[in-house]
Design an enzyme around this catalytic site. Sequence first.
Site, short mmCIF file in Angstrom:
data_model
loop_
_atom_site.label_atom_id
_atom_site.label_comp_id
_atom_site.label_asym_id
_atom_site.label_seq_id
_atom_site.Cartn_x
_atom_site.Cartn_y
_atom_site.Cartn_z
N LYS A 141 0.82 -1.22 0.00
CA LYS A 141 0.00 0.00 0.00
C LYS A 141 0.84 1.27 0.00
O LYS A 141 0.36 2.33 -0.40
CB LYS A 141 -0.95 0.00 1.20
CG LYS A 141 -2.06 -1.03 1.06
CD LYS A 141 -3.04 -0.94 2.22
CE LYS A 141 -4.14 -1.98 2.09
NZ LYS A 141 -4.97 -2.09 3.27
N LYS A 224 -10.12 -10.62 -6.61
CA LYS A 224 -11.20 -10.66 -5.61
C LYS A 224 -12.22 -9.58 -5.87
O LYS A 224 -11.83 -8.47 -6.31
CB LYS A 224 -10.60 -10.40 -4.23
CG LYS A 224 -10.33 -11.62 -3.40
CD LYS A 224 -9.61 -11.25 -2.14
CE LYS A 224 -10.50 -11.26 -0.94
NZ LYS A 224 -9.82 -11.31 0.34
N LYS A 227 -14.15 -3.49 -2.78
CA LYS A 227 -14.69 -2.12 -2.74
C LYS A 227 -13.79 -1.17 -3.51
O LYS A 227 -14.22 -0.13 -3.98
CB LYS A 227 -14.75 -1.63 -1.29
CG LYS A 227 -15.81 -2.29 -0.44
CD LYS A 227 -15.69 -1.78 0.99
CE LYS A 227 -16.45 -2.66 1.96
NZ LYS A 227 -16.17 -2.37 3.36
P1 AMP Z 1 -12.75 -5.32 3.75
O1 AMP Z 1 -13.91 -4.40 3.87
O2 AMP Z 1 -12.20 -5.49 2.38
O3 AMP Z 1 -11.69 -5.03 4.78
O4 AMP Z 1 -13.29 -6.79 4.09
C1 AMP Z 1 -14.06 -7.09 5.22
C2 AMP Z 1 -14.15 -8.59 5.33
O5 AMP Z 1 -14.68 -9.16 4.13
C3 AMP Z 1 -12.79 -9.29 5.55
O6 AMP Z 1 -12.98 -10.35 6.48
C4 AMP Z 1 -12.42 -9.87 4.21
O7 AMP Z 1 -11.63 -11.04 4.31
C5 AMP Z 1 -13.80 -10.19 3.61
N1 AMP Z 1 -13.75 -10.06 2.14
C6 AMP Z 1 -13.49 -8.92 1.46
N2 AMP Z 1 -13.56 -9.15 0.12
C7 AMP Z 1 -13.83 -10.47 -0.03
C8 AMP Z 1 -14.02 -11.32 -1.18
N3 AMP Z 1 -13.98 -10.86 -2.41
N4 AMP Z 1 -14.31 -12.64 -0.97
C9 AMP Z 1 -14.40 -13.13 0.30
N5 AMP Z 1 -14.23 -12.38 1.42
C10 AMP Z 1 -13.95 -11.06 1.27
#
Ligand code: AMP
Length: 361
Positions: A141, A224, A227
């Site tokens: 990052k 993946k 957001k």
């Molecule tokens: P984030 O908002 O990206 O920090 O993600 C919040 C939670 O969602 C974390 O536990 C991530 O591991 C899970 N997560 C985010 N994107 C994915 C994805 N595409 N597939 C599965 N789990 C996800």
Amino acid sequence: MFDRLCSRLIISNRFKLVKHFRFYSEEKVNTVVSAIQPTGPVHLGNYFGAIKIWLDLQNDPSRQCIFNIADLHSITLPHDPISLKNNIITLAATLLASGIDAEKCTFFQQSRIYHHTQLTWILLSLLSFGRLSHLPQYKEKSTNLKEIPLTLLLYPVLQASDIILYKGNEVPVGNDQLPHLHVARDLVEKFNRIYGFVFPEPKPLMSDDAFACKVRSLRKPEKKMSKSEATPKGRIDITDPPEVIRERIMKAVTDCHSNISYDFDGRPGVSNLISIHKLCSGLSIDQICSEARSLTTEQYKSMLADLVIEYFKPIRFKYLDLLKNVDYISAILNKGSTKAEMIAENTMSQVNSRIGLIPYK
Ligand code: AMP
């Protein structure tokens, strides 16, 4: 004398805690801690990869669950204050609409509990710059930034505080977060060694459902669903209106074959749709492929759109309903903060006493 006062305080707080926690007892010691950042709408990946797991955990009587909206983490990089305010409420509404039950878990907004940042400062004295600057996410990052905010370097320590403040010993994590959990474990080991045992070792709780762990982008199935993807077209947010869900699925990248078969290396686009189908229906890959045998890709996409729309319909209705009453959402978060604060107070009394920061009261 002070130690006696402290332990009286801790004991009396414990009695208060018994009233507030269904699961607080000496035999049921597993404490799960997890958080989600209010950085925008919740997509299918967040739902199947995190929220659905929270729902199972909160319903398990052998665990007490501490879930928070990690707003302090969402200011790690520059942010827009108005969007943040809005995202906190919409994330709370989404989680409640999905089934997070504030009677079964402790559900609160992270920044309301000042002890997270206080403990972070204390833990920082136990870590080196080198340890944090070698973490993969920091390297990734910070690469293209002209000026690197210190928060980007330090946030794994805030994550450690988020967990150990509640004496969490089970942390649901994906592979990408494991190095940060190792930081938390190192900190626990070092603190306990220097100051005496306070914190249990936080262990990872890893999902064995490979489909849920990685829901992929509809536009770039090699990546993946995220957001932060440049276009929202690769994403389905669980509160999206039906027409948006349909459009996203109908325009999902597939290939030139018109039949439906599962082969992630050869046909990543169609295989991703089949994975989403599996997550929403509970059917096996073979069952899905057999049911879709006579369908063209377009017909299959249309059927999948119907399924996804139906699956998330109750959540969307509840979400829209909850948003009509923001005061109700705030009241739930307030109540959660009160519960969280009592545990945090207890931990910080112990920590402050052990490290020599004795408050005079
Ligand atoms: P984030 O908002 O990206 O920090 O993600 C919040 C939670 O969602 C974390 O536990 C991530 O591991 C899970 N997560 C985010 N994107 C994915 C994805 N595409 N597939 C599965 N789990 C996800």
